[in-house]
Design a protein around this motif. Structure first.
Motif, mmCIF file in Angstrom:
data_model
loop_
_atom_site.group_PDB
_atom_site.id
_atom_site.type_symbol
_atom_site.label_atom_id
_atom_site.label_comp_id
_atom_site.label_asym_id
_atom_site.label_seq_id
_atom_site.Cartn_x
_atom_site.Cartn_y
_atom_site.Cartn_z
ATOM 1 N N LEU A 1 34.412 39.298 20.961
ATOM 2 C CA LEU A 1 35.648 40.087 20.915
ATOM 3 C C LEU A 1 36.755 39.504 21.780
ATOM 4 N N GLY A 2 36.436 38.493 22.595
ATOM 5 C CA GLY A 2 37.444 37.846 23.429
ATOM 6 C C GLY A 2 37.953 38.713 24.559
ATOM 7 N N LYS A 3 37.140 39.652 25.028
ATOM 8 C CA LYS A 3 37.555 40.538 26.109
ATOM 9 C C LYS A 3 37.429 39.825 27.459
ATOM 10 N N THR A 4 38.196 40.310 28.425
ATOM 11 C CA THR A 4 38.083 39.857 29.804
ATOM 12 C C THR A 4 37.293 40.909 30.563
ATOM 13 N N ILE A 5 36.219 40.496 31.241
ATOM 14 C CA ILE A 5 35.365 41.446 31.953
ATOM 15 C C ILE A 5 35.295 41.079 33.433
ATOM 16 N N ILE A 6 35.443 42.096 34.270
ATOM 17 C CA ILE A 6 35.200 41.966 35.705
ATOM 18 C C ILE A 6 34.010 42.856 36.017
ATOM 19 N N PHE A 7 32.960 42.267 36.569
ATOM 20 C CA PHE A 7 31.639 42.880 36.625
ATOM 21 C C PHE A 7 31.107 42.821 38.049
ATOM 22 N N VAL A 8 30.825 43.963 38.645
ATOM 23 C CA VAL A 8 30.240 44.014 39.988
ATOM 24 C C VAL A 8 28.725 44.029 39.881
ATOM 25 N N THR A 9 28.055 43.201 40.684
ATOM 26 C CA THR A 9 26.595 43.159 40.679
ATOM 27 C C THR A 9 26.072 42.757 42.055
ATOM 28 N N HIS A 10 24.822 43.170 42.345
ATOM 29 C CA HIS A 10 24.096 42.678 43.513
ATOM 30 C C HIS A 10 23.100 41.585 43.115
ATOM 31 N N ASP A 11 22.960 41.351 41.822
ATOM 32 C CA ASP A 11 21.877 40.535 41.275
ATOM 33 C C ASP A 11 22.396 39.134 40.932
ATOM 34 N N MET A 12 21.948 38.137 41.679
ATOM 35 C CA MET A 12 22.434 36.773 41.457
ATOM 36 C C MET A 12 22.018 36.248 40.090
ATOM 37 N N ASP A 13 20.814 36.551 39.622
ATOM 38 C CA ASP A 13 20.420 36.108 38.288
ATOM 39 C C ASP A 13 21.358 36.685 37.232
ATOM 40 N N GLU A 14 21.732 37.948 37.396
ATOM 41 C CA GLU A 14 22.655 38.577 36.460
ATOM 42 C C GLU A 14 24.007 37.861 36.482
ATOM 43 N N ALA A 15 24.506 37.561 37.669
ATOM 44 C CA ALA A 15 25.788 36.860 37.792
ATOM 45 C C ALA A 15 25.729 35.471 37.166
ATOM 46 N N LEU A 16 24.657 34.743 37.425
ATOM 47 C CA LEU A 16 24.514 33.403 36.860
ATOM 48 C C LEU A 16 24.433 33.436 35.340
ATOM 49 N N LYS A 17 23.777 34.458 34.813
ATOM 50 C CA LYS A 17 23.581 34.553 33.368
ATOM 51 C C LYS A 17 24.858 34.942 32.636
ATOM 52 N N LEU A 18 25.619 35.877 33.206
ATOM 53 C CA LEU A 18 26.731 36.473 32.468
ATOM 54 C C LEU A 18 28.069 35.769 32.661
ATOM 55 N N SER A 19 28.319 35.254 33.836
ATOM 56 C CA SER A 19 29.693 34.928 34.218
ATOM 57 C C SER A 19 30.162 33.558 33.754
ATOM 58 N N THR A 20 31.475 33.461 33.587
ATOM 59 C CA THR A 20 32.128 32.161 33.509
ATOM 60 C C THR A 20 32.570 31.740 34.909
ATOM 61 N N LYS A 21 32.755 32.752 35.784
ATOM 62 C CA LYS A 21 33.190 32.489 37.155
ATOM 63 C C LYS A 21 32.590 33.556 38.076
ATOM 64 N N ILE A 22 32.053 33.112 39.203
ATOM 65 C CA ILE A 22 31.469 34.017 40.195
ATOM 66 C C ILE A 22 32.381 34.069 41.415
ATOM 67 N N VAL A 23 32.623 35.292 41.910
ATOM 68 C CA VAL A 23 33.402 35.507 43.130
ATOM 69 C C VAL A 23 32.447 36.056 44.190
ATOM 70 N N VAL A 24 32.161 35.249 45.201
ATOM 71 C CA VAL A 24 31.259 35.673 46.283
ATOM 72 C C VAL A 24 32.093 36.322 47.379
ATOM 73 N N MET A 25 31.683 37.545 47.781
ATOM 74 C CA MET A 25 32.422 38.281 48.804
ATOM 75 C C MET A 25 31.515 38.622 49.985
ATOM 76 N N ASP A 26 32.143 38.691 51.168
ATOM 77 C CA ASP A 26 31.427 39.120 52.374
ATOM 78 C C ASP A 26 32.446 39.694 53.347
ATOM 79 N N GLU A 27 32.132 40.862 53.889
ATOM 80 C CA GLU A 27 32.982 41.533 54.877
ATOM 81 C C GLU A 27 34.424 41.645 54.410
ATOM 82 N N GLY A 28 34.589 41.988 53.129
ATOM 83 C CA GLY A 28 35.918 42.246 52.592
ATOM 84 C C GLY A 28 36.728 41.023 52.221
ATOM 85 N N LYS A 29 36.112 39.849 52.281
ATOM 86 C CA LYS A 29 36.834 38.615 51.989
ATOM 87 C C LYS A 29 36.151 37.824 50.881
ATOM 88 N N VAL A 30 36.951 37.039 50.169
ATOM 89 C CA VAL A 30 36.405 36.123 49.171
ATOM 90 C C VAL A 30 35.929 34.865 49.891
#
Length: 277
Positions: A191-220
């Motif tokens: 469908l060509g949608k843009t998705i922003i997806f929150v997860t705690h699961d690294m396997d899920e992030a690796l499987k789904l994403s075109t780009k991963i944003v790693v955050m810690d203590e409120g920062k990228v």
């Protein structure tokens, strides 16, 4: 050829609560149409806060968020939320409304005709491989996985280009979760949608994403494709989040994130399993 305008830009976005508690600090992200972005980090890292500033469920203290070329502060929050799909972990289906009524909540607010709403509901329920007669059922008559599928198509019902998904599969069993991950990835690509997806699961992030944003203590901390993170983690925090086993597999010339995930599935139990959930 003119360069395409990003669908979403976050510029120096901050959220500071009363008392000086900083939830997110100087968030800068540029998201292109068709991206599948996964926000990942430990609890309290600012993932969900960042997501909720995008549809103004949380008002940032300062900074700019530009959606389709327009500063969202200049858009009525209710109108903005009608333009952005939103899927949450506990699904949020309204129990006294049937599935058709749940799916067409936003189209109804947009004053779509009954004919148009019905056609869209039928189209969407086929996309998630559920029978059309489910539209007349109530949430309590569906399994958890089926309800989550309805939550996904409800976010697509008004043809929004941007979908926010806040740990939508976190409460599901592994097999149901696996099936829904495949479903969402296929829908996003087709469908060509843009998705922003929150997860705690690294396997899920690796499987789904075109780009991963790693955050810690409120920062990228790092932004990159799954392969970029596996090959070049920015620091020890990112290395720990990815995990030693995944990093070793990446160094051993396992070339794709999908291959790394597959090798971690014990005995291949989930491979090829497409449950009717």
């Amino acid at each position: 050829m003119a360069k395409k305008e990003p669908i979403l830009i976050l510029k120096n976005v901050n959220k500071v609560y009363k008392g000086g508690n900083t939830a997110i600090s100087n968030i800068n992200l540029t998201i292109q149409k068709g991206d599948f972005i996964c926000l990942i980090g430990t609890s309290g890292s600012g993932k969900t806060t960042t997501m909720r500033t995008i549809n103004r469920m949380i008002e940032p203290t300062n900074g700019e968020i530009i959606y389709k070329g327009q500063n969202i502060r200049k858009v009525d929050p209710v109108k903005l939320r009608k333009k952005i799909g939103y899927v949450i972990q506990n699904i949020g289906l309204i129990p006294h409304m049937n599935i058709y009524e749940n799916v067409t909540i936003v189209p109804k607010l947009l004053k779509w005709s009954e004919e148009k709403k019905r056609a869209k509901a039928k189209e969407l329920i086929k996309l998630v491989e559920l029978p059309e007669e489910f539209l007349d059922r109530y949430p309590s008559e569906l399994s958890g996985g089926q309800q989550q599928r309805i939550g996904v198509i409800r976010a697509l019902a008004a043809d929004q280009d941007l979908i926010l998904m806040d740990e939508p599969f976190g409460a599901l069993d592994p097999i149901t979760r696996e099936g829904l991950q495949e479903l969402v990835k296929n829908l996003q690509e087709n469908l060509g949608k843009t998705i922003i997806f929150v997860t705690h699961d690294m396997d899920e992030a690796l499987k789904l994403s075109t780009k991963i944003v790693v955050m810690d203590e409120g920062k990228v901390i790092q932004v990159g494709s799954p392969q970029e993170l596996l090959r070049n983690p920015a620091n020890d925090f990112v290395k720990k989040l990815i995990g030693e086993e995944r990093l070793l597999q990446a160094r051993a010339d396992v070339t794709t994130a999908d291959q790394i995930i597959t090798t971690r599935l014990t005995g291949g139990l989930l491979q090829g399993y497409k449950p009717y959930v």
